[in-house]
Scaffold this motif. Structure first.
Motif, short mmCIF file in Angstrom:
data_model
loop_
_atom_site.label_atom_id
_atom_site.label_comp_id
_atom_site.label_asym_id
_atom_site.label_seq_id
_atom_site.Cartn_x
_atom_site.Cartn_y
_atom_site.Cartn_z
N GLU A 102 0.96 8.83 -7.04
CA GLU A 102 0.94 10.09 -6.11
C GLU A 102 2.60 11.21 -7.60
OE1 GLU A 102 1.53 11.35 -2.21
OE2 GLU A 102 2.99 12.48 -2.86
N ARG A 103 3.33 10.38 -7.97
CA ARG A 103 3.97 10.48 -8.78
C ARG A 103 3.65 10.93 -10.40
NH1 ARG A 103 10.11 8.27 -5.89
NH2 ARG A 103 10.13 8.61 -4.28
N THR A 104 3.21 9.28 -10.35
CA THR A 104 3.25 8.92 -11.68
C THR A 104 1.73 9.32 -12.35
OG1 THR A 104 2.59 6.97 -11.16
CG2 THR A 104 4.96 7.01 -11.71
N GLY A 105 0.88 9.35 -11.68
CA GLY A 105 -0.60 9.93 -12.39
C GLY A 105 -1.49 8.02 -12.05
N LEU A 106 -0.91 7.28 -11.99
CA LEU A 106 -1.41 5.97 -12.22
C LEU A 106 -2.28 6.00 -11.06
CD1 LEU A 106 1.32 3.29 -14.14
CD2 LEU A 106 -0.10 5.51 -15.07
N LYS A 107 -3.58 4.53 -11.61
CA LYS A 107 -4.62 4.78 -10.66
C LYS A 107 -4.72 4.11 -9.40
CE LYS A 107 -9.48 4.12 -10.53
NZ LYS A 107 -10.22 3.74 -11.54
N HIS A 108 -3.91 3.77 -8.16
CA HIS A 108 -4.76 2.57 -7.64
C HIS A 108 -5.14 2.40 -7.27
CE1 HIS A 108 -3.05 2.10 -2.51
NE2 HIS A 108 -3.26 0.76 -3.29
N LEU A 109 -5.52 0.94 -7.70
CA LEU A 109 -6.19 0.88 -7.31
C LEU A 109 -5.86 -1.52 -6.38
CD1 LEU A 109 -8.66 -0.27 -9.64
CD2 LEU A 109 -8.09 -1.98 -10.26
N SER A 110 -6.72 -0.58 -4.62
CA SER A 110 -6.85 -1.65 -3.85
C SER A 110 -7.84 -2.57 -4.19
CB SER A 110 -6.79 -0.77 -2.54
OG SER A 110 -7.18 -1.34 -1.66
N VAL A 111 -7.24 -3.69 -4.05
CA VAL A 111 -8.92 -4.86 -4.54
C VAL A 111 -8.60 -4.42 -2.53
CG1 VAL A 111 -7.96 -7.78 -4.59
CG2 VAL A 111 -6.44 -6.04 -6.04
N ALA A 147 13.11 3.02 4.38
CA ALA A 147 12.73 3.46 3.50
C ALA A 147 13.98 3.97 2.31
CB ALA A 147 12.49 4.85 4.36
N ASP A 148 15.27 4.24 2.64
CA ASP A 148 15.83 4.39 1.58
C ASP A 148 15.41 3.47 0.08
OD1 ASP A 148 17.41 6.39 2.29
OD2 ASP A 148 19.14 5.53 2.76
N GLU A 149 15.14 1.57 0.89
CA GLU A 149 14.69 0.66 -0.19
C GLU A 149 13.16 1.47 -0.85
OE1 GLU A 149 17.17 -3.20 1.71
OE2 GLU A 149 15.12 -2.35 1.87
N MET A 150 12.40 1.67 -0.45
CA MET A 150 11.12 2.24 -0.94
C MET A 150 11.32 3.32 -2.48
SD MET A 150 7.35 2.05 0.96
CE MET A 150 8.40 3.49 2.54
N ASP A 151 12.30 4.17 -2.01
CA ASP A 151 12.27 5.72 -2.45
C ASP A 151 13.30 4.71 -4.11
OD1 ASP A 151 11.29 8.06 -1.78
OD2 ASP A 151 13.30 8.29 -0.27
N THR A 152 14.01 3.78 -3.13
CA THR A 152 14.71 3.14 -4.20
C THR A 152 13.85 2.90 -5.61
OG1 THR A 152 16.65 2.89 -3.15
CG2 THR A 152 17.13 1.88 -5.33
N ASN A 153 12.77 1.71 -4.75
CA ASN A 153 12.02 0.95 -5.56
C ASN A 153 11.06 2.04 -6.60
OD1 ASN A 153 13.09 -0.86 -3.84
ND2 ASN A 153 11.36 -1.56 -2.76
N THR A 188 0.57 -1.11 0.32
CA THR A 188 -0.28 0.21 -0.05
C THR A 188 1.19 1.26 -0.01
OG1 THR A 188 -1.98 -1.30 0.98
CG2 THR A 188 -2.04 1.58 1.37
N THR A 189 1.88 1.11 0.76
CA THR A 189 3.20 2.57 0.86
C THR A 189 3.03 3.07 -0.80
OG1 THR A 189 3.81 1.99 3.43
CG2 THR A 189 4.21 3.64 2.51
N ARG A 191 12.81 3.09 -9.39
CA ARG A 191 13.45 1.95 -10.62
C ARG A 191 11.27 1.67 -11.25
NH1 ARG A 191 16.05 -3.25 -9.22
NH2 ARG A 191 14.86 -4.35 -10.84
N ILE A 192 10.90 2.16 -10.66
CA ILE A 192 9.39 1.46 -11.09
C ILE A 192 8.84 2.88 -11.94
CG2 ILE A 192 6.90 0.63 -10.92
CD1 ILE A 192 7.70 -0.29 -8.41
N GLU A 193 9.36 4.11 -11.59
CA GLU A 193 9.16 5.54 -12.81
C GLU A 193 9.78 5.19 -13.35
OE1 GLU A 193 8.27 9.82 -11.07
OE2 GLU A 193 9.63 8.82 -9.33
N ASP A 194 10.81 4.87 -13.29
CA ASP A 194 11.59 4.36 -14.80
C ASP A 194 11.06 3.63 -15.85
OD1 ASP A 194 13.62 6.55 -13.82
OD2 ASP A 194 14.79 5.74 -13.14
N TRP A 195 10.67 1.95 -15.19
CA TRP A 195 10.50 1.17 -16.31
C TRP A 195 9.12 2.22 -17.01
CZ3 TRP A 195 5.65 -0.49 -16.23
CH2 TRP A 195 5.58 -1.69 -17.16
N LEU A 196 8.90 2.93 -15.86
CA LEU A 196 7.29 3.00 -16.73
C LEU A 196 7.38 3.95 -18.26
CD1 LEU A 196 4.03 4.11 -16.83
CD2 LEU A 196 4.56 5.53 -15.30
N LYS A 197 7.88 5.15 -17.91
CA LYS A 197 8.87 6.10 -18.46
C LYS A 197 9.60 4.95 -20.20
CE LYS A 197 10.18 10.03 -16.02
NZ LYS A 197 11.56 9.91 -14.71
#
Ligand code: DAT
Length: 175
Positions: free
Chosen positions: A28-37, A152-158, A20-21, A161-167
């Motif tokens: 928030e960063r990408t504008g993609l939609k968070h779909l909480s199942v 928290a650092d790992e979360m930021d890096t993750n 969730t975090t 990474r996902i943002e880069d993948w999205l681009k």
């Protein structure tokens, strides 16, 4: 070939690993939609009742898939759920499996006051890499990524990474 102009990403892992975090930050960063199942199951009644021992909904997977099909086909969803094998392969572009160590997970789930049986089941599941296995069995190897989520650092890096993948996905798909 998918007709989506934006990809669908699954963020999965044992409860407490940080799905969730991560999803909230990513949305928030990408504008993609968070779909909480979890939320969808509750709000759109995709369940057969409440399991008291495990303190969770008994999910009706067919109803759940019907409930999110339209959004998934449109694309741009970050699917947040502790299972991943139910989603059709054709819907999914990336599967992120979050991981953490047992001590950290124990602390996070104790803080949630999980009943003993549920806590133990989830610790076992993390140790046995159940979600990682499920992801690898259900999707092509090259779209499954395992990421650590203890600090928290790992979360930021993750999330970076996902943002880069999205681009890259958008560049590759001309969107
Ligand atoms: P999940 O949605 O997988 O159940 P969560 O996002 O609710 O997990 O996280 C559970 C708790 O752990 C929450 O208090 C935030 C914390 N947490 C998760 N990932 C973390 C990380 N990488 N670093 C620090 N805290 C984290």
């Amino acid at each position: 070939m998918a007709t989506r102009t934006s990809p669908n990403i699954i963020i999965t892992g044992t409860p407490g690993v940080g799905k969730t975090t991560h999803c909230e930050l990513l949305a928030e960063r990408t504008g993609l939609k968070h779909l909480s199942v979890n939320q969808v199951v509750k709000d759109r009644e995709c369940h057969e009742g409440w399991d008291d021992e495990f303190q969770s909904w008994i999910v009706d997977e067919d109803k759940l898939l019907d409930a999110i099909e339209e959004e998934a086909k449109e694309g741009g969803c970050i699917i947040d759920w502790h299972a991943c094998d139910l989603f059709p392969k054709s819907w999914i572009d990336l599967v992120v499996v979050l991981r953490t160590d047992t001590t950290t997970l124990y602390d996070r789930l104790s803080a949630r006051k999980y009943p003993e049986a549920k806590l133990q089941e989830n610790l076992d599941s993390e140790i046995m890499e159940v979600l990682l296995e499920e992801a690898r069995e259900s999707y092509d190897e090259e779209i499954v990524v395992e990421l650590q989520s203890t600090t928290a650092d790992e979360m930021d890096t993750n999330v970076d990474r996902i943002e880069d993948w999205l681009k890259q996905w958008k560049a590759d798909n001309g969107t």
